[in-house]
Scaffold this motif. Structure first.
Motif, mmCIF file in Angstrom:
data_model
loop_
_atom_site.group_PDB
_atom_site.id
_atom_site.type_symbol
_atom_site.label_atom_id
_atom_site.label_comp_id
_atom_site.label_asym_id
_atom_site.label_seq_id
_atom_site.Cartn_x
_atom_site.Cartn_y
_atom_site.Cartn_z
ATOM 1 N N PRO A 160 -19.894 -0.041 -19.211
ATOM 2 C CA PRO A 160 -19.311 1.243 -18.810
ATOM 3 C C PRO A 160 -17.857 1.117 -18.405
ATOM 4 C CG PRO A 160 -20.708 0.370 -17.066
ATOM 5 C CD PRO A 160 -20.897 -0.530 -18.247
ATOM 6 N N THR A 161 -17.159 2.247 -18.380
ATOM 7 C CA THR A 161 -15.771 2.267 -17.930
ATOM 8 C C THR A 161 -15.700 1.815 -16.475
ATOM 9 O OG1 THR A 161 -15.294 4.094 -19.422
ATOM 10 C CG2 THR A 161 -13.738 3.725 -17.610
ATOM 11 N N ARG A 171 -10.604 1.525 -11.147
ATOM 12 C CA ARG A 171 -9.281 0.916 -11.145
ATOM 13 C C ARG A 171 -9.287 -0.422 -10.410
ATOM 14 N NH1 ARG A 171 -3.796 3.709 -8.617
ATOM 15 N NH2 ARG A 171 -2.319 2.117 -9.347
ATOM 16 N N LYS A 193 -11.749 -5.447 -14.100
ATOM 17 C CA LYS A 193 -11.495 -5.760 -15.504
ATOM 18 C C LYS A 193 -12.637 -6.594 -16.063
ATOM 19 C CE LYS A 193 -6.441 -5.989 -14.881
ATOM 20 N NZ LYS A 193 -5.249 -6.871 -14.981
ATOM 21 N N GLU A 238 -16.101 -9.568 -23.573
ATOM 22 C CA GLU A 238 -16.194 -8.133 -23.840
ATOM 23 C C GLU A 238 -16.171 -7.870 -25.347
ATOM 24 O OE1 GLU A 238 -13.875 -3.915 -22.800
ATOM 25 O OE2 GLU A 238 -12.902 -5.855 -22.424
ATOM 26 N N ARG A 264 -19.269 -6.104 -27.210
ATOM 27 C CA ARG A 264 -19.068 -4.806 -27.882
ATOM 28 C C ARG A 264 -19.420 -4.904 -29.369
ATOM 29 N NH1 ARG A 264 -17.421 -1.125 -24.480
ATOM 30 N NH2 ARG A 264 -16.039 -1.652 -22.721
#
Length: 357
Positions: free
Chosen positions: A304-305, A308, A311, A317, A321
């Motif tokens: 998920p996003t 802030r 990372k 990642e 993905r």
């Protein structure tokens, strides 16, 4: 179609595994949590079902918990992975942003691999305690967990959110989970806060007679203290089925998210090994959910996003993905194949004249 697509992808993953089988294993460590907590079992599952198939000897290390894990992940040789609670990770980022150089040194090079599951906040009192809900713990003597543990961070953050102040120094004790329950039973503390994923060995391994001397406080959804706590924590339920020898009904509570964390490595061998780990995590995710700790059933293989300051570890990642895209394509292809054919719009006369195609 789905079987062929998945077989092709899994076949590629197995080729990677077989090519690594004869290679010298990489010796890595993962820091987890207390011996009878959930983190250490999650680490053991990752070692068995994810690391071993790709030639990584992943040693599972017990610890006090999340805050210690951040430090060891950053500074202890050989530690390549860690389990960390989201509120602990965020606390480091907040302190770093506020100018704390040590916090910045510890947290800024760390990277997330993926979110895992929610850990329940267990607020435990004696069975004969007059306390009923989380909001009743104000000004009570509380064991918040060992310094360096995620429990300690969660307990103190929760209290501050609910009551707008820190736990008074004279009311706070830093005990291990086991010692906290013992102190609770002999009336040395009023409350023991324990953050652990259900079902926890800590409670299921307890003597049944001792279990009957303690109970859980509930979250009152209507209390203003609960509304303030929800700024950081999320509603959840401790299920009676998790503790059949203890609970007679479900108990509403709050949770904190657990994350699998690594470092922003750049060395080719380490990057390569962690990429293989990511491929194996994707290929063996079903095994984790089927054979691992019950908490794996709550984990979703997704990225998920992030908020802030957080990372993902870029090489892993990319691999995860790609894996997710392959699985999504396979599922879409199967769904398209299984989709019902559109109904004929031919009239009866057209059918009689063989004009329908």
């Amino acid at each position: 179609m789905l079987k062929r697509l998945l077989a092709g992808w899994l076949g590629l993953a197995l080729m990677v595994v077989s090519s690594l089988a004869c290679a010298e294993p990489a010796h890595y460590k993962i820091v987890t949590g207390p011996e009878r907590g959930t983190y250490i079992q999650i680490g053991q599952d990752l070692s068995k079902w994810v690391a071993q198939p790709v030639g990584i000897d992943l040693e599972v290390m017990a610890s006090k918990g999340s805050a210690e894990n951040v430090q060891r992940m950053r500074f202890e040789p050989g530690v390549k992975l860690a389990l960390v609670q989201s509120d602990v990770y965020q606390a480091y980022i907040d302190m770093a942003n506020a100018g704390n150089a040590d916090a910045g040194t510890a947290i800024r090079p760390l990277r997330l691999i993926m979110p895992l599951y929610d850990e329940e906040i267990n607020v435990v009192v004696r069975a004969d305690s007059p306390l009923k809900t989380f909001a009743d713990i104000k000004d009570k003597s509380i064991s918040v967990g060992l310094i360096g543990s995620g429990t300690a961070q969660s307990a103190t953050t929760l209290y501050h959110l609910m009551f707008g102040q820190a736990i008074p120094e004279q009311n706070i004790q830093h005990l291990s989970n086991e010692d906290a329950l013992a102190a609770l039973i002999v009336k040395k503390v009023d409350v023991a806060i324990i953050v652990v994923g259900q079902p926890a060995k800590l409670f299921n391994d307890m003597n049944p007679e001792l279990l009957q001397q303690i109970r859980l406080l509930k979250v009152d959804p209507a209390a203003p203290e609960t509304a303030r706590a929800k700024q950081t924590y999320f509603p959840a339920t401790i299920r009676a089925t998790s503790y059949p020898n203890w609970l007679k009904e479900d108990v509403p509570t709050l949770t904190v998210k657990a994350f699998l964390v690594t470092y922003d490595y750049g060395l080719r061998d380490t990057v390569g090994n962690l990429n293989h780990f990511a491929d194996s995590l994707c290929a063996n995710f079903d095994n984790l959910q089927e054979h691992g700790h019950p908490k794996w059933k709550q984990v979703k293989l997704e990225l998920p996003t992030l908020v802030r300051g957080w990372k993902y570890y870029a090489p892993v990642e990319k691999h995860l993905r790609a894996c997710l895209a392959n699985k999504s394509a396979a599922i879409s292809a199967t769904a398209a194949q299984a989709a019902p054919k559109p109904r004929s719009t031919c009239s009866d006369q057209e059918r009689l004249l063989l004009l329908c195609k």
